[in-house]
Structure formats: C-alpha cells, structure tokens
Motif scaffolding. Sequence first.
Motif, PDB file in Angstrom:
ATOM      1  N   GLY C  78       0.673  -1.245   0.351  1.00 61.87           N
ATOM      2  CA  GLY C  78       0.311  -0.111   0.072  1.00 61.87           C
ATOM      3  C   GLY C  78       0.932   1.450   0.006  1.00 61.87           C
ATOM      4  N   ASN C  79       1.803   1.457   0.749  1.00 61.11           N
ATOM      5  CA  ASN C  79       2.706   2.471   0.844  1.00 61.11           C
ATOM      6  C   ASN C  79       3.319   2.915  -0.335  1.00 61.11           C
ATOM      7  N   ALA C  80       3.853   1.951  -1.089  1.00 63.78           N
ATOM      8  CA  ALA C  80       4.560   2.262  -2.234  1.00 63.78           C
ATOM      9  C   ALA C  80       3.608   2.576  -3.353  1.00 63.78           C
ATOM     10  N   ALA C  81       2.386   2.004  -3.504  1.00 67.52           N
ATOM     11  CA  ALA C  81       1.423   2.308  -4.417  1.00 67.52           C
ATOM     12  C   ALA C  81       0.720   3.606  -4.328  1.00 67.52           C
ATOM     13  N   VAL C  82       0.478   4.205  -3.114  1.00 69.81           N
ATOM     14  CA  VAL C  82      -0.132   5.444  -3.107  1.00 69.81           C
ATOM     15  C   VAL C  82       1.052   6.537  -3.233  1.00 69.81           C
ATOM     16  N   ALA C  83       2.452   6.170  -2.897  1.00 70.62           N
ATOM     17  CA  ALA C  83       3.452   7.216  -2.786  1.00 70.62           C
ATOM     18  C   ALA C  83       3.363   7.399  -4.608  1.00 70.62           C
ATOM     19  N   GLU C  84       2.978   6.490  -5.423  1.00 73.28           N
ATOM     20  CA  GLU C  84       3.019   6.727  -6.996  1.00 73.28           C
ATOM     21  C   GLU C  84       2.016   7.777  -7.188  1.00 73.28           C
ATOM     22  N   LEU C  85       1.066   8.111  -6.540  1.00 70.71           N
ATOM     23  CA  LEU C  85       0.306   9.182  -6.748  1.00 70.71           C
ATOM     24  C   LEU C  85       0.541  10.327  -5.622  1.00 70.71           C
ATOM     25  N   GLY C  86       1.564  10.331  -5.195  1.00 67.71           N
ATOM     26  CA  GLY C  86       2.196  11.532  -4.605  1.00 67.71           C
ATOM     27  C   GLY C  86       1.446  11.693  -3.154  1.00 67.71           C
ATOM     28  N   ILE C  87       1.026  10.666  -2.643  1.00 66.47           N
ATOM     29  CA  ILE C  87       0.451  10.625  -0.987  1.00 66.47           C
ATOM     30  C   ILE C  87       1.605  10.466  -0.127  1.00 66.47           C
ATOM     31  N   ASP C  88       1.858  11.265   0.875  1.00 69.17           N
ATOM     32  CA  ASP C  88       2.679  10.871   1.833  1.00 69.17           C
ATOM     33  C   ASP C  88       2.165  10.496   3.069  1.00 69.17           C
ATOM     34  N   LEU C  89       1.942   9.047   3.194  1.00 66.22           N
ATOM     35  CA  LEU C  89       1.552   8.401   4.337  1.00 66.22           C
ATOM     36  C   LEU C  89       2.220   8.958   5.823  1.00 66.22           C
ATOM     37  N   ALA C  90       3.356   9.081   5.721  1.00 67.90           N
ATOM     38  CA  ALA C  90       4.392   9.233   6.661  1.00 67.90           C
ATOM     39  C   ALA C  90       4.538  10.812   7.277  1.00 67.90           C
ATOM     40  N   HIS C  91       3.471  11.475   6.854  1.00 71.62           N
ATOM     41  CA  HIS C  91       3.508  12.925   7.108  1.00 71.62           C
ATOM     42  C   HIS C  91       3.231  13.058   8.582  1.00 71.62           C
ATOM     43  N   TRP C  92       2.675  12.101   9.165  1.00 72.10           N
ATOM     44  CA  TRP C  92       2.561  12.269  10.736  1.00 72.10           C
ATOM     45  C   TRP C  92       3.203  11.018  11.512  1.00 72.10           C
ATOM     46  N   ALA C  93       3.180  10.089  11.000  1.00 75.91           N
ATOM     47  CA  ALA C  93       4.065   9.071  11.620  1.00 75.91           C
ATOM     48  C   ALA C  93       4.064   7.930  10.807  1.00 75.91           C
ATOM     49  N   PRO C  94       5.225   7.158  10.896  1.00 76.31           N
ATOM     50  CA  PRO C  94       5.539   6.085   9.958  1.00 76.31           C
ATOM     51  C   PRO C  94       4.645   4.797  10.067  1.00 76.31           C
ATOM     52  N   VAL C  95       3.677   4.775   9.418  1.00 78.77           N
ATOM     53  CA  VAL C  95       2.503   3.833   9.365  1.00 78.77           C
ATOM     54  C   VAL C  95       2.717   2.822   7.982  1.00 78.77           C
ATOM     55  N   ARG C  96       2.385   1.673   8.221  1.00 78.21           N
ATOM     56  CA  ARG C  96       2.201   0.679   6.934  1.00 78.21           C
ATOM     57  C   ARG C  96       0.746   0.637   6.365  1.00 78.21           C
ATOM     58  N   LEU C  97       0.427   0.759   5.245  1.00 76.60           N
ATOM     59  CA  LEU C  97      -0.826   0.684   4.841  1.00 76.60           C
ATOM     60  C   LEU C  97      -0.904  -0.680   4.238  1.00 76.60           C
ATOM     61  N   ARG C  98      -2.230  -1.087   4.733  1.00 71.15           N
ATOM     62  CA  ARG C  98      -2.643  -2.438   4.052  1.00 71.15           C
ATOM     63  C   ARG C  98      -3.867  -2.234   3.499  1.00 71.15           C
ATOM     64  N   VAL C  99      -4.121  -2.596   2.020  1.00 70.40           N
ATOM     65  CA  VAL C  99      -5.475  -2.352   1.561  1.00 70.40           C
ATOM     66  C   VAL C  99      -6.235  -3.609   1.393  1.00 70.40           C
ATOM     67  N   VAL C 100      -7.322  -3.506   1.953  1.00 75.14           N
ATOM     68  CA  VAL C 100      -8.306  -4.866   1.939  1.00 75.14           C
ATOM     69  C   VAL C 100      -9.334  -4.797   0.954  1.00 75.14           C
ATOM     70  N   ALA C 101      -9.571  -5.612   0.008  1.00 74.05           N
ATOM     71  CA  ALA C 101     -10.422  -5.599  -1.065  1.00 74.05           C
ATOM     72  C   ALA C 101     -11.700  -6.259  -0.789  1.00 74.05           C
ATOM     73  N   ASN C 102     -12.730  -5.483  -1.022  1.00 75.10           N
ATOM     74  CA  ASN C 102     -14.276  -6.277  -0.798  1.00 75.10           C
ATOM     75  C   ASN C 102     -14.359  -7.107  -2.311  1.00 75.10           C
ATOM     76  N   GLY C 103     -15.219  -8.183  -2.242  1.00 73.72           N
ATOM     77  CA  GLY C 103     -15.350  -8.707  -3.503  1.00 73.72           C
ATOM     78  C   GLY C 103     -16.627  -9.581  -3.384  1.00 73.72           C
ATOM     79  N   PRO C 104     -16.944 -10.217  -4.358  1.00 76.51           N
ATOM     80  CA  PRO C 104     -18.202 -11.099  -4.285  1.00 76.51           C
ATOM     81  C   PRO C 104     -18.162 -11.954  -2.841  1.00 76.51           C
ATOM     82  N   GLY C 105     -19.179 -11.927  -1.954  1.00 71.04           N
ATOM     83  CA  GLY C 105     -19.099 -12.662  -0.838  1.00 71.04           C
ATOM     84  C   GLY C 105     -18.174 -12.387   0.176  1.00 71.04           C
ATOM     85  N   ARG C 106     -17.669 -11.368  -0.024  1.00 69.63           N
ATOM     86  CA  ARG C 106     -16.492 -10.695   0.903  1.00 69.63           C
ATOM     87  C   ARG C 106     -16.561  -9.342   1.425  1.00 69.63           C
TER      88      ARG C 106
END
Lengths: 85, 92, 204
Positions: C78-106
Amino acid sequence: MGGQHGFGSLQIESGEPPFHHEWEARVFALNRFMLRSGRYTLDEFRAAVESMPPAEYLAASYYERWLHGIERLVREKGVLDVRPG
Amino acid sequence: MFALGDRVRTRIANPAGHTRLPRYLSGRAGRVDAVLGTLPYPDRRAEGIVSARETAYTVRFENADVWGPDGEPRGSICADLFESYLEPLEEQ
Amino acid sequence: MSHVHDGAHESSHESSAGAANRVKTLVAALEAANVLTERELDETVESFLAHAQPANGARVVARAWVDDAFRERLLADGNAAVAELGIDLAHWAPVRLRVVANGPGRHNLIVCTLCSCYPLALLGPSPTWYKSDAYRSRAVRDPRGILAEFGTHVDAGVEITVWDSTAEVRYLVLPERPAGTESLSETELEALVTRNGLIGTALV
C-alpha cells in the motif's frame, strides 16, 4: 473495550466536524506537537490515557481523555521544568 | 518466529501496564494471516524504552473462536499482534 | 477557526468548559516555559486539515478500479502504491498501509478497539462515531448490526472480516466498483467514493 455490551447505538452526526470546540483542536495540536518534538512517544501517550481510573475514562469525552494523557506526561516528563542554560 | 498460515494462541494475560493485545483476544486461537516484520514494541516503549522492537503478525480469528455463540456467527477478526503475545498451537 | 462547529458532542457542557480552562492554563504554562507558541499549535491544526483529505483515499480507489496493475501493486504494498500518486503517508507518523479488497461474498470493516487508529492521510479527520465507545466495542462483535445502523445491507452469505488496528498498520477498504460505471472517467469514479466506503460502513 472490544466486545463490551451496553454502549448503545452509534450517534452519527451531520456534517461531522473534526472538532466541536476550539479547545479540542488545541488538544489535538498539543499532542501532535509533543510527539513530533520527541517529548514523549505515542505508546507513552496511549498508556497515559489508559491510566485514567475506569469510571473517569468512561465519563470523559474523547479529547478529555487526550487532555488527561497530555497533562500527565507534561508532569511526568518535567516538560515545564526550567532548563539550565 | 511464526510463518504464514501457522496456528497460534494468544497468551492469557492481564498486565497492569500498556499492551496492544486487546482483552477480548486474550487466550484465543487463530492463524497467522501476514508476517509484518519488526515493528516498534508498544509494551516496552510505553515504559520509556524507545528503541524496543519486536516481530509482529496479523492474526485471523474466526468469530466463533472469540465470541462463542454471542457474536456475528460468520466471518473473522484480524488483529496485528506481537511475537510476545503468541504461542504456537498444534494443528488438530 | 472555521472547522469548529456547534452541535452534538460527547462531553457535557460543564466538563467541556472545565477542559477549555485546563487547556488554556496548560498552553499558557508551555508558552511561559518556551516549549511552544500558540501560533505553532494553530499551524499544527492547519497542516493536519490540509494534509488529511478523504479525496486522497478516493483517488487511490478510483485508480485501482481503472488500472488492474495498480490494484495489484496497491494490495501487495500500500505505501509504495499510494506514493505513486504523490500521497505521503508518513507525514504524521511512520505507518504501514494495508488495503483490503471487498469482492463477491467478501466485505471488510475497519476499527481500532484500543484507541482510534485510522488512516488520516487518506480518509481525513476521523468522524466522532469512529472514536466512540459504541463503535469500538461493537464493530468486532456485531459488524452486521453496525452496518445496519448506517443503512448498509450485506447479504447473509457475505463474510465480513473486521480489521482491528492494534499496531502501526493502517487499513483501507477497497470497495467493489459499482455496476454500470464502465463509461465513467477516473475523475467521475473518484466522486462516487465515500469516506464511509473506505472504512467499510458503506458499500462505495
């Protein structure tokens, strides 16, 4: 408090303002400032908030809990102490 | 050290100080869903040991293993837990 | 400050007035001790509100909807992918982003039962309900009941995973792209993405 019963239904506000009073914004900023300037860590802050007596904790609003944590750490860390030089 | 898919049980504990093992997940059986690597270890950092780090895992718990009959019957809960919170659980 | 509004809040009138006085006293003492200035505090709030924008989360989701390769990268790191869009996740604190996808039945729902961890950079300031004892206690036990309070219905056969943010990992739900949006541009898709959809209390 995960799983605890009895907290009732959610109160979903219209507009969802980030802060409801000027002092809440100040509390948010105080904590950010202290964390970023290395006065204490986020873990010390969470521990300080959790150190509230349970009855007080549950009666307090979100930012009142934060204020308790900041006040406690400011005391414990001697942030207001006069530094030599 | 645990690996993806390992069965684990969270320790039964009730520390007076800070921990990031939620009470409702103490003593529960789950499965490692992700290995997170080394992260700052909150239980020691809260005591002022700023450099404390430990390996952390995302662990998935089936709802029935957490709530018995008193929660959402299907589905699961995932939480990010540190090595010290976990012990191995033999496959049954 | 214009982001402060009157309205529903958790603290009683008396305790809020008491807290306001305590804050005033504390800030004055910190200023007198040369620890900080009121100006620095105001700038901290302004910077937070400028950086923490739900539009960031919407951009991430819309890109993942139109670009399968980006979606794969987003789910893997997640961190590397949002960095591609110029979004700095670590502006406040070093956090790791995990994106979880909804899908059929989930379906996925985010909570922090221990405090109120939240991907601020992508979702903006968290709503009061997210920080409330009611949400923190019940999301893990009764996620379907929580969804119902938002008017969100997921079929009985859909499995819900609740992500309790207990360490420095922050979660973001990737909602399913709504049917019938094939002709929409990426910008038009961004406008469909709601903040609650990224927490999992709404479907988009």
